[in-house]
Design an enzyme around this catalytic site. Structure first.
Site: not given
Length: 366
Positions: A25, A174, A177, A179, A234
């Site tokens: 990102t 993805h 992580n 998401y 996260n």
């Protein structure tokens, strides 16, 4: 032989070496639209065998961070064409990473009419940056309905088709992580009691349905996925049966024929290290079902370790992350043993060229 710098065939793509620029990102997409600055950034790094873009949302609902790009509108498609054209002009190959942020983000970062949603209405602790009001608490997501889930799957399909239209060589889903796809995989984020939640087989369903739908839309040779077993980013938590769960996922992905699986290891930055046995099981299960499939490993690599894993067939390609930020000519530097430039972390997510396209290229000896 220095395998890291040898050619490799990924599906129908001839790669000039076995280095991959990992998705990172960078938050330079003003208005969520790719731009000329981003085209310059990726073009500078086209020495990698494969470039994987930063996380790109397939949906307005997935734009949980400030200034992250999407690939669902015509303006975004045209913006990404600048990027893919610039990379292809340097004989590079580039996949787009489709990242729906799911429950991760703040509603201030979303466009009008969008809303934060996840498998369950479970918010994250802490704060996230917004350009309007600085750091703000994560917004609590609404729980996705069955209709929301089917819509999200179709958004991945639309974004994948849009990515191919924009000139990408393929897409990376993805599934890491913390998401949306991984939120469905984890019991700490998924408290559903329907066919998309409960035991791990049900929690795997969303990931499998997304992958199958995208494969059906653009072809398995253009589809990869990134996974982070034992990841806790996260607000995810380590849970039981991870190895068994990911073994099942990998086998299913292999049967669908996807072109690669990409494993995240962020232990060099303090995250839990994936168990070696799990990484091996994922590889073996995937390769058993798809012998021609490609296995990508990432996380804290140098040339020696990369060549060792390539030699022992632990991986087919090796991804490098932060070192690509401050070394646009990373491949050349690694090959010639030129010292690397340290990255300025204060500019990782700021707008503009500083810390993005202004890192110098070494004057390489011929």
């Amino acid at each position: 032989m220095n395998l890291l710098f040898s050619e490799y065939t990924l599906g129908k793509n001839k790669l000039k070496n076995r280095t991959v620029m990992a998705p990172m990102t960078r938050s330079r997409a003003i208005g969520n639209i790719p731009n000329d600055l981003m085209a310059e950034y990726y073009s500078q790094r086209a020495g990698a065998g494969l470039l994987i873009t930063e996380g790109v949302s397939p949906s307005p609902n997935g734009l949980g961070y400030a200034r992250i790009p999407g690939v669902f509108s015509e303006a975004q498609i045209q913006g990404w064409k600048k990027v893919t054209d610039a990379v292809h002009a340097k004989n590079g190959k580039i996949f787009v990473q489709l990242m729906h942020s799911g429950r991760v983000g703040n509603s201030l970062n979303l466009p009008e009419g969008a809303s934060l949603a996840g498998p369950s209405a479970i918010g994250l602790k802490g704060t996230v940056w917004t350009d309007q009001e600085g750091n703000q608490p994560y917004s609590t997501p609404r729980e996705m309905t069955q209709a929301d889930i089917q819509k999200a799957i179709q958004e991945y399909v639309h974004a994948s088709k849009s990515a191919i239209q924009a000139g990408f060589d393929g897409v990376e889903l993805h599934g890491a992580n913390g998401y949306l796809i991984e939120q469905f995989l984890h019991p700490s984020a998924n408290h559903r009691n329907d066919e998309y939640g409960g035991d791990w087989k049900k929690r795997n369903r969303f990931a499998l349905e997304v992958v199958k739908a995208v494969v059906d839309a653009i072809g398995a040779d253009k589809v990869g996925i990134r996974l982070s077993p034992y990841g806790v980013f996260n607000d995810l938590e380590i849970h039981d049966e991870i190895e068994e769960q990911y073994e099942d996922l990998a086998s299913a992905f292999g049967k669908l024929g996807i072109v690669y699986i990409h494993i995240v290891d962020h232990s060099s930055m303090g995250a839990p290290k994936p168990k070696d046995s799990t990484v091996a099981v994922i590889r073996e299960s995937y390769k058993s079902a798809n012998p021609s499939g490609t296995y990508i490993l990432s996380g804290g690599y140098d040339v020696e370790r990369a060549n060792s894993d390539l030699k022992h067939k632990n991986a087919d390609l090796i991804a490098f992350g932060r070192s690509f930020i401050s070394n646009p000519d990373l491949v050349e530097k690694l090959e010639k043993g030129i010292p690397l430039v340290e990255a300025d972390q204060s500019t990782f997510y700021t707008p503009g060229e500083k810390g993005y396209t202004d890192y110098p290229v070494a004057a390489l000896q011929v």
